[in-house]
Design an enzyme around this catalytic site. Structure first.
Site, mmCIF file in Angstrom:
data_model
loop_
_atom_site.group_PDB
_atom_site.id
_atom_site.type_symbol
_atom_site.label_atom_id
_atom_site.label_comp_id
_atom_site.label_asym_id
_atom_site.label_seq_id
_atom_site.Cartn_x
_atom_site.Cartn_y
_atom_site.Cartn_z
ATOM 1 C CG HIS A 1 3.669 8.664 2.352
ATOM 2 N ND1 HIS A 1 4.963 8.787 2.816
ATOM 3 C CD2 HIS A 1 3.365 9.857 1.785
ATOM 4 C CE1 HIS A 1 5.416 10.006 2.555
ATOM 5 N NE2 HIS A 1 4.467 10.677 1.915
ATOM 6 N NE ARG A 2 -2.764 2.674 -1.313
ATOM 7 C CZ ARG A 2 -2.957 3.426 -2.384
ATOM 8 N NH1 ARG A 2 -2.172 3.300 -3.425
ATOM 9 N NH2 ARG A 2 -3.935 4.298 -2.421
ATOM 10 C CB SER A 3 5.074 0.790 0.394
ATOM 11 O OG SER A 3 5.873 1.953 0.555
ATOM 12 C CG ASP B 1 0.637 1.622 -4.700
ATOM 13 O OD1 ASP B 1 1.499 1.150 -3.932
ATOM 14 O OD2 ASP B 1 0.028 2.682 -4.466
#
Length: 338
Positions: A273-275, A192
């Site tokens: 929320h990184r994506s 991730d």
């Protein structure tokens, strides 16, 4: 005297051989057949180093390391407020056997105690500042070393603490990891942290495979002439990247596209929320690369295909693959609403 001349000629021969070997390794990026997603992911990271690196997964002999080294030869180092350079990026290799001290550097505690002065011996992260940090077979690297790399890449700073003594230095680099999935994978938490991922395969089209063979034979027969024949294309790519870095400062994106990115991430069942954030930043970088100011729907589609596949949740022994129909359904509903 004759022996001195012979020895000098011998040394010159070695140096010439080293230069030829270096040249021999520099297969032009624009000469690589196919692998468009891999080349795009690498280029996007040198345009916008804040993206967070790229993980390239694939079988052997698919030009993974060739592309990384070829890219470095035509792109200037990562710009900073105080440091500019017209030279090319360097590729700093991190061997999978590297210790943590070799990676982050060490503080001479004894010297600090005796003199009251910090004495720092720099490591690989210091060498990688403003350049590419390349880790081949990153899946075989110890997890705590990968954690250190990703932390430094995210913060842009390397902090070393030993016996109550702390030292920090800039460490802005582009992290590129390559791996063969057949030899094991990275933990989901580490996957991730990579901004983009690309799966590469050997070409299945006969004509493309023939072209790969022909170009390689031409390169081996006369690397000087082969590299020269791609000089204009290489220069054009360099100028395009430099322009894209400038374009990036003015890129605009609508709330509608931000909403689409959020919906795509939710329907893809990715955590956190990184994506979403990375998808938007990647779409903006694609627009900059194509010399546009406004982000378009197709930019978001391409960004999602680079950002989401390695972030999918998988149950034990499950081989879940990325389903692009999720993106299509969200984009279709967006078009209908418009």
């Amino acid at each position: 005297m004759k022996d001195i001349y012979s020895y000098s000629a011998f040394l010159l021969g070695i140096l010439e051989g080293i230069e030829n070997m270096k040249l021999y390794e520099l297969y032009p990026l624009t000469a690589i057949v196919g692998q468009e997603d891999m080349k795009l992911a690498l280029i996007l990271n040198v345009i916008n180093p804040s993206l967070g690196g790229v993980l390239i997964r694939g079988e052997k002999g698919t030009a993974k390391s060739t592309a990384v080294r070829a890219l470095a030869e035509i792109i200037p180092p990562i710009p900073t407020e105080y440091e500019e350079s017209s030279e090319s990026l360097k590729v700093i290799d991190l061997p999978i056997s590297a210790t943590e001290d070799r990676v982050v550097g060490t503080i001479d505690v004894e010297h600090a105690i005796k003199t009251g002065e910090k004495k720092f011996e720099s490591g690989i992260l210091a060498e990688a500042h403003r350049n590419i940090l390349y880790v081949d077979e990153i899946n075989l690297l110890e997890d705590h070393i990968v954690d250190v790399l990703l932390d430094a890449a995210a913060m842009g700073v390397n902090v070393v603490e030993r016996e109550g003594i702390s030292y920090s230095h800039p460490a802005r680099f582009i992290l590129v990891g390559t791996m063969n999935p057949e030899e094991g994978d990275l933990r989901p938490q580490l996957l991730d942290r990579f901004a983009l991922s690309v799966d590469v395969y050997g070409e299945k089209d006969v004509s493309l495979r023939m072209e790969v063979i022909k170009r390689r034979l031409q390169f081996e027969a006369d690397p000087f002439s082969f590299i020269e024949s791609y000089k204009n294309e290489q220069q054009q790519l360099r100028l395009t990247v430099l322009q894209a870095r400038e374009n990036l400062k003015a890129i605009k994106i609508t709330d509608d596209l931000i909403e689409i990115a959020a919906k795509i991430s939710i329907l893809s069942e990715v955590e956190g929320h990184r994506s979403d954030i990375t998808m938007i930043k990647t779409a903006m970088t694609i627009a900059a690369f194509e010399n546009r100011i406004m982000v378009e729907v197709d930019d978001l589609r391409r960004a999602a295909s680079l950002v989401l596949p390695h972030r999918l949740k998988r149950k034990p022994f499950e081989n879940r693959t990325f389903d692009s129909t999720v993106i299509d359904s969200v984009l279709e509903s967006y078009q209908i609403m418009k």
